[in-house]
Motif scaffolding. Structure first.
Motif, PDB file in Angstrom:
ATOM      1  N   GLU A  43       0.826  -1.221   0.000  1.00 13.67           N
ATOM      2  CA  GLU A  43       0.000   0.000   0.000  1.00 13.67           C
ATOM      3  C   GLU A  43       0.855   1.265   0.000  1.00 13.67           C
ATOM      4  OE1 GLU A  43      -3.239   0.088  -0.605  1.00 13.67           O
ATOM      5  OE2 GLU A  43      -3.061  -2.072  -0.797  1.00 13.67           O
ATOM      6  N   GLU A  44       2.007   1.214   0.669  1.00 15.24           N
ATOM      7  CA  GLU A  44       2.918   2.362   0.692  1.00 15.24           C
ATOM      8  C   GLU A  44       3.509   2.593  -0.700  1.00 15.24           C
ATOM      9  OE1 GLU A  44       4.558   5.665   2.227  1.00 15.24           O
ATOM     10  OE2 GLU A  44       3.185   4.344   3.302  1.00 15.24           O
ATOM     11  N   LEU A  45       3.861   1.522  -1.367  1.00 11.65           N
ATOM     12  CA  LEU A  45       4.398   1.643  -2.727  1.00 11.65           C
ATOM     13  C   LEU A  45       3.346   2.186  -3.695  1.00 11.65           C
ATOM     14  CD1 LEU A  45       6.668  -1.470  -3.026  1.00 11.65           C
ATOM     15  CD2 LEU A  45       7.267   0.796  -3.824  1.00 11.65           C
ATOM     16  N   LEU A  46       2.113   1.733  -3.545  1.00 11.77           N
ATOM     17  CA  LEU A  46       1.055   2.183  -4.448  1.00 11.77           C
ATOM     18  C   LEU A  46       0.785   3.683  -4.329  1.00 11.77           C
ATOM     19  CD1 LEU A  46      -1.450  -0.801  -4.173  1.00 11.77           C
ATOM     20  CD2 LEU A  46      -0.046  -0.169  -6.157  1.00 11.77           C
ATOM     21  N   LYS A  47       1.171   4.287  -3.221  1.00  8.52           N
ATOM     22  CA  LYS A  47       1.002   5.739  -3.037  1.00  8.52           C
ATOM     23  C   LYS A  47       2.034   6.537  -3.842  1.00  8.52           C
ATOM     24  CE  LYS A  47      -0.732   5.299   1.683  1.00  8.52           C
ATOM     25  NZ  LYS A  47      -0.390   5.534   3.107  1.00  8.52           N
ATOM     26  N   GLN A  48       3.097   5.861  -4.292  1.00 10.59           N
ATOM     27  CA  GLN A  48       4.163   6.536  -5.030  1.00 10.59           C
ATOM     28  C   GLN A  48       3.770   6.669  -6.498  1.00 10.59           C
ATOM     29  OE1 GLN A  48       6.483   7.684  -2.944  1.00 10.59           O
ATOM     30  NE2 GLN A  48       5.321   6.537  -1.415  1.00 10.59           N
ATOM     31  N   PRO A  49       4.171   7.761  -7.151  1.00 12.61           N
ATOM     32  CA  PRO A  49       3.802   7.937  -8.561  1.00 12.61           C
ATOM     33  C   PRO A  49       4.476   6.881  -9.451  1.00 12.61           C
ATOM     34  CG  PRO A  49       5.349   9.636  -7.864  1.00 12.61           C
ATOM     35  CD  PRO A  49       4.981   8.859  -6.637  1.00 12.61           C
ATOM     36  N   LEU A  50       3.849   6.594 -10.580  1.00 12.90           N
ATOM     37  CA  LEU A  50       4.432   5.676 -11.556  1.00 12.90           C
ATOM     38  C   LEU A  50       5.578   6.374 -12.280  1.00 12.90           C
ATOM     39  CD1 LEU A  50       1.187   4.089 -12.967  1.00 12.90           C
ATOM     40  CD2 LEU A  50       3.044   2.856 -11.818  1.00 12.90           C
ATOM     41  N   ARG A  51       6.617   5.590 -12.576  1.00 16.09           N
ATOM     42  CA  ARG A  51       7.815   6.152 -13.191  1.00 16.09           C
ATOM     43  C   ARG A  51       8.432   5.085 -14.100  1.00 16.09           C
ATOM     44  NH1 ARG A  51      12.945   7.886  -9.467  1.00 16.09           N
ATOM     45  NH2 ARG A  51      14.418   8.121 -11.164  1.00 16.09           N
ATOM     46  N   ASP A  52       8.978   5.513 -15.230  1.00 12.09           N
ATOM     47  CA  ASP A  52       9.692   4.609 -16.133  1.00 12.09           C
ATOM     48  C   ASP A  52      11.180   4.816 -15.899  1.00 12.09           C
ATOM     49  OD1 ASP A  52      10.945   3.299 -18.230  1.00 12.09           O
ATOM     50  OD2 ASP A  52       9.506   3.957 -19.734  1.00 12.09           O
ATOM     51  N   PHE A  53      11.882   3.759 -15.507  1.00 15.81           N
ATOM     52  CA  PHE A  53      13.306   3.835 -15.238  1.00 15.81           C
ATOM     53  C   PHE A  53      14.145   3.552 -16.490  1.00 15.81           C
ATOM     54  CE2 PHE A  53      11.583   3.567 -11.047  1.00 15.81           C
ATOM     55  CZ  PHE A  53      12.485   4.250 -10.248  1.00 15.81           C
ATOM     56  N   GLY A  54      13.533   3.656 -17.668  1.00 13.27           N
ATOM     57  CA  GLY A  54      14.271   3.540 -18.904  1.00 13.27           C
ATOM     58  C   GLY A  54      14.114   2.228 -19.642  1.00 13.27           C
ATOM     59  N   TYR A  55      13.230   1.365 -19.189  1.00 12.23           N
ATOM     60  CA  TYR A  55      13.031   0.075 -19.853  1.00 12.23           C
ATOM     61  C   TYR A  55      11.632  -0.053 -20.454  1.00 12.23           C
ATOM     62  CZ  TYR A  55      17.257  -1.329 -17.390  1.00 12.23           C
ATOM     63  OH  TYR A  55      18.537  -1.408 -16.926  1.00 12.23           O
ATOM     64  N   GLY A  56      10.850   1.020 -20.434  1.00 14.28           N
ATOM     65  CA  GLY A  56       9.489   0.964 -20.943  1.00 14.28           C
ATOM     66  C   GLY A  56       8.534   0.266 -19.995  1.00 14.28           C
ATOM     67  N   ILE A  57       8.950   0.106 -18.737  1.00 14.37           N
ATOM     68  CA  ILE A  57       8.119  -0.547 -17.722  1.00 14.37           C
ATOM     69  C   ILE A  57       7.841   0.478 -16.630  1.00 14.37           C
ATOM     70  CG2 ILE A  57       7.974  -2.428 -16.049  1.00 14.37           C
ATOM     71  CD1 ILE A  57      10.116  -3.883 -17.774  1.00 14.37           C
ATOM     72  N   ARG A  58       6.566   0.828 -16.474  1.00 16.37           N
ATOM     73  CA  ARG A  58       6.205   1.809 -15.443  1.00 16.37           C
ATOM     74  C   ARG A  58       6.087   1.113 -14.093  1.00 16.37           C
ATOM     75  NH1 ARG A  58       2.577   6.285 -16.805  1.00 16.37           N
ATOM     76  NH2 ARG A  58       1.003   5.128 -15.667  1.00 16.37           N
ATOM     77  N   SER A  59       6.686   1.747 -13.068  1.00 15.19           N
ATOM     78  CA  SER A  59       6.715   1.138 -11.735  1.00 15.19           C
ATOM     79  C   SER A  59       6.537   2.195 -10.658  1.00 15.19           C
ATOM     80  CB  SER A  59       8.061   0.444 -11.496  1.00 15.19           C
ATOM     81  OG  SER A  59       8.292  -0.567 -12.434  1.00 15.19           O
ATOM     82  N   HIS A  60       5.944   1.771  -9.551  1.00 17.85           N
ATOM     83  CA  HIS A  60       5.968   2.556  -8.323  1.00 17.85           C
ATOM     84  C   HIS A  60       7.314   2.254  -7.667  1.00 17.85           C
ATOM     85  CE1 HIS A  60       1.600   3.208  -8.568  1.00 17.85           C
ATOM     86  NE2 HIS A  60       1.521   1.933  -8.939  1.00 17.85           N
ATOM     87  N   SER A  61       7.886   3.222  -6.945  1.00 15.66           N
ATOM     88  CA  SER A  61       9.212   2.980  -6.374  1.00 15.66           C
ATOM     89  C   SER A  61       9.392   3.667  -5.030  1.00 15.66           C
ATOM     90  CB  SER A  61      10.297   3.467  -7.339  1.00 15.66           C
ATOM     91  OG  SER A  61      10.213   4.876  -7.507  1.00 15.66           O
TER      92      SER A  61
END
Length: 183
Positions: free
Chosen positions: A139-157
Motif C-alpha cells: 500500500e505504501e508503494l502504491l502511493k508513489q507515482p508511476l515512473r519509467d526507469f528507462g526500460y518501458g516498464i512503469r513502476s511505483h518505487s
C-alpha cells in the motif's frame, strides 16, 4: 538450493542451483508473465530465486519453487506467507542487480502480496551474492507515482534508504509463527 550466510543479510547462493530454478520458473510461465528487463529470459527468474532463497534462509519460511507454481500463472506475487495477528500476510521478494529502489511494476498492482522485500543480487566469483536491504507495505508503494526507469516498464518505487529494516519484519514473522505453534 545451496546457499550460505556470509554476514548479516548477505547470502551466497549457488549459481547452478539458482539458474536451474530460474529456467524451471521460465518454463512454468510458458511465455506469460511481466515484461523482462534482461535479454536472457531466465535471468530475472534466477535473480528472483536468489532473493527468495536468501529470505527463506533469514526467516526460516519455506521457499516456493517452480514446481509449486500454477502453470502459466507463476506465483501471483506470493513468495512467502506468514501469520500476523490472526491474518495471513503475503510477501513478494523483489530482486535487482542495481537495488537502489524497491519497484512494483504497474502490471503487478493487483498481485496478492501485502509486503515487498528488496534484494540485490550480483554475480561474484562464480556465485550469486544476495543482500536483503529492507521492505515496505505494498500500500505504501502504491502511493508513489508511476515512473519509467528507462526500460518501458512503469513502476511505483521507494528508495532503498526509506525501507523498513529486515530485523523488524523478522520479528513480525517470528511472533506470528510462535502464535501459530502455541495456538
Amino acid at each position: 538450493m545451496r546457499l550460505m550466510q556470509e554476514e548479516e543479510h548477505l547470502f551466497i547462493v549457488n549459481k547452478v542451483d539458482a539458474d536451474e530454478e530460474g529456467a524451471a520458473r521460465h518454463r512454468k510461465l510458458g511465455g506469460f508473465g511481466t515484461k523482462r528487463f534482461y535479454d536472457n529470459p531466465n535471468e530475472e527468474d534466477s535473480l528472483g530465486a536468489c532473493g527468495e532463497a536468501a529470505f527463506s534462509c533469514l526467516t526460516g519460511l519455506p521457499m516456493r519453487k517452480a514446481k509449486d507454481w500454477v502453470e502459466g500463472k507463476g506465483d501471483d506475487g506470493i513468495d512467502f506467507t506468514f501469520m500476523h495477528q490472526g491474518h495471513a500476510i503475503n510477501v513478494d521478494v523483489k530482486a535487482a542487480k542495481k537495488p537502489y529502489y524497491l519497484l512494483l511494476k504497474e502490471i503487478e498492482e493487483t498481485n496478492k502480496a501485502h509486503i515487498l522485500v528488496l534484494s540485490g543480487v550480483v554475480l561474484f566469483k562464480g556465485e550469486y551474492w544476495t543482500r536483503l536491504y529492507g521492505w515496505a507495505y505494498k500500500e505504501e508503494l502504491l502511493k508513489q507515482p508511476l515512473r519509467d526507469f528507462g526500460y518501458g516498464i512503469r513502476s511505483h518505487s521507494l528508495r532503498r534508504e526509506l525501507l523498513e529494516k529486515m530485523d523488524n519484519l523478522c520479528q513480525h514473522i517470528r511472533r506470528g509463527n510462535e502464535a501459530c505453534a502455541s495456538g
